[in-house]
Design a protein around this motif. Structure first.
Motif, PDB file in Angstrom:
ATOM      1  N   ASN A 329      25.629 -51.574  35.236  1.00 12.74           N
ATOM      2  CA  ASN A 329      26.648 -52.035  36.175  1.00 12.74           C
ATOM      3  C   ASN A 329      28.013 -52.173  35.508  1.00 12.74           C
ATOM      4  O   ASN A 329      29.043 -51.808  36.097  1.00 12.74           O
ATOM      5  CB  ASN A 329      26.233 -53.376  36.786  1.00 12.74           C
ATOM      6  CG  ASN A 329      25.000 -53.252  37.661  1.00 12.74           C
ATOM      7  OD1 ASN A 329      24.700 -52.182  38.188  1.00 12.74           O
ATOM      8  ND2 ASN A 329      24.257 -54.340  37.819  1.00 12.74           N
ATOM      9  N   LEU A 330      28.041 -52.712  34.288  1.00 11.34           N
ATOM     10  CA  LEU A 330      29.317 -52.830  33.576  1.00 11.34           C
ATOM     11  C   LEU A 330      29.874 -51.454  33.247  1.00 11.34           C
ATOM     12  O   LEU A 330      31.064 -51.180  33.455  1.00 11.34           O
ATOM     13  CB  LEU A 330      29.122 -53.646  32.291  1.00 11.34           C
ATOM     14  CG  LEU A 330      30.377 -53.810  31.416  1.00 11.34           C
ATOM     15  CD1 LEU A 330      31.492 -54.517  32.167  1.00 11.34           C
ATOM     16  CD2 LEU A 330      30.043 -54.565  30.124  1.00 11.34           C
ATOM     17  N   TYR A 331      28.995 -50.573  32.752  1.00 18.33           N
ATOM     18  CA  TYR A 331      29.450 -49.219  32.422  1.00 18.33           C
ATOM     19  C   TYR A 331      29.965 -48.496  33.668  1.00 18.33           C
ATOM     20  O   TYR A 331      31.001 -47.821  33.625  1.00 18.33           O
ATOM     21  CB  TYR A 331      28.319 -48.418  31.782  1.00 18.33           C
ATOM     22  CG  TYR A 331      28.699 -46.983  31.492  1.00 18.33           C
ATOM     23  CD1 TYR A 331      29.417 -46.657  30.347  1.00 18.33           C
ATOM     24  CD2 TYR A 331      28.369 -45.965  32.385  1.00 18.33           C
ATOM     25  CE1 TYR A 331      29.799 -45.346  30.095  1.00 18.33           C
ATOM     26  CE2 TYR A 331      28.745 -44.653  32.135  1.00 18.33           C
ATOM     27  CZ  TYR A 331      29.455 -44.355  30.992  1.00 18.33           C
ATOM     28  OH  TYR A 331      29.839 -43.061  30.756  1.00 18.33           O
ATOM     29  N   ALA A 332      29.238 -48.643  34.781  1.00 15.80           N
ATOM     30  CA  ALA A 332      29.636 -47.970  36.019  1.00 15.80           C
ATOM     31  C   ALA A 332      31.022 -48.431  36.463  1.00 15.80           C
ATOM     32  O   ALA A 332      31.844 -47.618  36.902  1.00 15.80           O
ATOM     33  CB  ALA A 332      28.616 -48.235  37.121  1.00 15.80           C
ATOM     34  N   TYR A 333      31.286 -49.729  36.338  1.00 18.54           N
ATOM     35  CA  TYR A 333      32.600 -50.253  36.747  1.00 18.54           C
ATOM     36  C   TYR A 333      33.706 -49.681  35.854  1.00 18.54           C
ATOM     37  O   TYR A 333      34.748 -49.229  36.355  1.00 18.54           O
ATOM     38  CB  TYR A 333      32.612 -51.787  36.681  1.00 18.54           C
ATOM     39  CG  TYR A 333      33.846 -52.389  37.314  1.00 18.54           C
ATOM     40  CD1 TYR A 333      33.848 -52.773  38.651  1.00 18.54           C
ATOM     41  CD2 TYR A 333      35.025 -52.552  36.583  1.00 18.54           C
ATOM     42  CE1 TYR A 333      34.984 -53.295  39.253  1.00 18.54           C
ATOM     43  CE2 TYR A 333      36.168 -53.069  37.168  1.00 18.54           C
ATOM     44  CZ  TYR A 333      36.145 -53.452  38.504  1.00 18.54           C
ATOM     45  OH  TYR A 333      37.287 -53.954  39.090  1.00 18.54           O
ATOM     46  N   LEU A 334      33.473 -49.685  34.560  1.00 19.46           N
ATOM     47  CA  LEU A 334      34.460 -49.132  33.630  1.00 19.46           C
ATOM     48  C   LEU A 334      34.682 -47.643  33.883  1.00 19.46           C
ATOM     49  O   LEU A 334      35.825 -47.167  33.931  1.00 19.46           O
ATOM     50  CB  LEU A 334      33.995 -49.340  32.184  1.00 19.46           C
ATOM     51  CG  LEU A 334      33.991 -50.763  31.638  1.00 19.46           C
ATOM     52  CD1 LEU A 334      33.225 -50.827  30.320  1.00 19.46           C
ATOM     53  CD2 LEU A 334      35.419 -51.271  31.446  1.00 19.46           C
ATOM     54  N   ASP A 335      33.587 -46.920  34.061  1.00 20.50           N
ATOM     55  CA  ASP A 335      33.666 -45.468  34.221  1.00 20.50           C
ATOM     56  C   ASP A 335      34.354 -45.074  35.527  1.00 20.50           C
ATOM     57  O   ASP A 335      35.152 -44.131  35.560  1.00 20.50           O
ATOM     58  CB  ASP A 335      32.252 -44.881  34.164  1.00 20.50           C
ATOM     59  CG  ASP A 335      32.249 -43.377  33.988  1.00 20.50           C
ATOM     60  OD1 ASP A 335      32.944 -42.879  33.081  1.00 20.50           O
ATOM     61  OD2 ASP A 335      31.547 -42.686  34.748  1.00 20.50           O
ATOM     62  N   ARG A 336      34.056 -45.811  36.610  1.00 16.01           N
ATOM     63  CA  ARG A 336      34.663 -45.497  37.907  1.00 16.01           C
ATOM     64  C   ARG A 336      36.165 -45.760  37.923  1.00 16.01           C
ATOM     65  O   ARG A 336      36.903 -45.099  38.661  1.00 16.01           O
ATOM     66  CB  ARG A 336      33.995 -46.312  39.016  1.00 16.01           C
ATOM     67  CG  ARG A 336      32.692 -45.751  39.537  1.00 16.01           C
ATOM     68  CD  ARG A 336      32.331 -46.357  40.881  1.00 16.01           C
ATOM     69  NE  ARG A 336      32.280 -47.802  40.818  1.00 16.01           N
ATOM     70  CZ  ARG A 336      31.178 -48.507  40.564  1.00 16.01           C
ATOM     71  NH1 ARG A 336      30.041 -47.870  40.324  1.00 16.01           N
ATOM     72  NH2 ARG A 336      31.209 -49.821  40.539  1.00 16.01           N
ATOM     73  N   ASN A 337      36.609 -46.730  37.135  1.00 13.93           N
ATOM     74  CA  ASN A 337      38.017 -47.141  37.178  1.00 13.93           C
ATOM     75  C   ASN A 337      38.831 -46.702  35.963  1.00 13.93           C
ATOM     76  O   ASN A 337      39.986 -47.095  35.825  1.00 13.93           O
ATOM     77  CB  ASN A 337      38.102 -48.664  37.327  1.00 13.93           C
ATOM     78  CG  ASN A 337      37.524 -49.153  38.644  1.00 13.93           C
ATOM     79  OD1 ASN A 337      38.146 -49.023  39.691  1.00 13.93           O
ATOM     80  ND2 ASN A 337      36.328 -49.707  38.594  1.00 13.93           N
TER      81      ASN A 337
END
Length: 370
Positions: A329-337
């Motif tokens: 979830n943390l990686y997904a947030y960083l990667d998406r933004n």
């Protein structure tokens, strides 16, 4: 479905995947598992729940699992770990020498399932059943250099264990977890032309600072190769490095962090390694409630961005109704933004490169034997 038919399990998977997500979740979660195929007396699922242990076997591979000291990480390992968590049991993940051994252990009931790239023919020859470990999301795997033929192999397609597992995998595909995990474990992070430079740098500089890295790692119970990977990402192991923002030294400490860690001279390699290791150890302690390997990645992001920034990210993730303590979830947030936020882009690159450097060091004989 018949236990000897791989195609049978794939048919089940396709039909499950065609259901709307809400209906699918209802059918696999709200119906008591013991009521599924209740005519049979014993299921793998029952033994897993009763023993509170899911035994998974796999070869060590870029697409499955990588052993980092006492810990494991990898695309396949994380998927299996998340599945075990979804049915509230502990994962017992065993590395085996080859796919044939993995299949044999499933056939003999010595493992609950195997993660392999074995051919469908060899799986069927053992009268086992399988389904895609990505629910057919071959694009995500292929573009990140992972094996799109990765399968989860079970003894019986009608067992609730294999049914809930196939449901879990397809939900992970639908909610984007498969794609995000594949992105983080991208095996193409280090390009072949860059590997020659990395190899040369590490071969030349690791021996110079080996004693300091090993002594400091032992002090904080860390893997010295991980400290090397952090140092290489920070400064290419150059103690006189300095950035436009004022961070300095082999471990690129800010002036304030250096003072907090008791470092008086940031350009002194031994002091810098000591300060960097102490700070990283503090970040690990900060996320002690998060299991490995996720704790490792959280600590690295905090080392790069600062723990305050990670706390803000966790708050944003929690506000989205997601678990702020899960790395995917943390990686997904960083990667998406990352496209709109330079700090996020830097953090993504930072942690993925350190992971790749560590794996490269551990799997290259001339480096691991330095």
């Amino acid at each position: 479905m018949h236990s000897s038919s791989t195609s049978g399990s794939r048919l089940c998977l396709n039909s499950l995947n065609s259901l709307p997500l809400k209906a699918f979740v209802f059918s696999t979660v709200l119906i008591p598992f013991h009521s599924i195929n209740a005519s049979k007396t014993t299921h793998q699922y029952d033994s897993v729940v009763n023993s509170n242990k899911l035994i998974v076997v796999s070869v060590a591979d870029v697409s499955t699992a990588f052993k980092d000291g006492q810990h494991l990480h990898g695309f396949g390992y994380d998927l299996a770990r998340n599945y075990a968590e979804s049915i509230n049991v502990k994962l017992d993940f065993k590395i085996v020498p080859d796919n044939a051994t993995a299949l044999k252990m499933v056939s003999k009931g010595q493992a609950n399932f195997a993660m392999t790239t074995s051919s469908i023919q060899s799986i069927e020859a053992k009268h086992l059943t399988s389904f895609s470990a990505s629910c057919g999301d071959t694009v995500s795997l292929q573009k990140n250099g992972l094996n799109s033929n990765l399968n989860w192999v079970f003894k019986d397609a009608s067992d609730p264990l294999s049914q809930t597992a196939s449901g879990f995998i397809c939900r992970a595909k639908q909610n984007g977890s498969i794609g995000q995990l594949a992105s983080f474990y991208n095996s193409n992070v280090l390009k072949q032309d860059a590997l020659n430079t990395i190899q040369r740098d590490l071969s030349k500089r690791m021996p110079i600072y080996k004693a300091s890295f090993k002594k400091t790692a032992q002090q904080y119970n860390l893997d010295w190769h991980l400290l090397v990977a952090i140092g290489y990402q920070e400064s290419y192991l150059k103690p006189d490095s300095v950035s436009p923002t004022g961070v300095r030294g082999l471990m690129m400490l800010t002036n304030s962090t250096a003072k907090e860690m008791g470092v008086s001279n940031r350009t002194d390699p031994a002091q810098s390694i000591q300060g960097g290791a102490k700070y990283y150890d503090q970040m690990l302690a900060r996320y002690a409630h998060i299991p490995m390997p996720d704790r490792n990645w959280y600590a690295l992001v905090a080392y790069n961005m600062g723990p305050g920034a990670v706390s803000q990210l966790q708050s944003k993730i929690k506000a989205q109704g997601k678990n702020p303590n899960k790395w995917v979830n943390l990686y997904a947030y960083l990667d998406r933004n990352k496209a709109s936020n330079g700090r996020y882009r830097q953090a993504v690159q930072y942690v993925t490169r350190i992971r790749a450097y560590l794996e490269h060091i551990k799997t290259t004989p001339q480096l691991v034997n330095i």
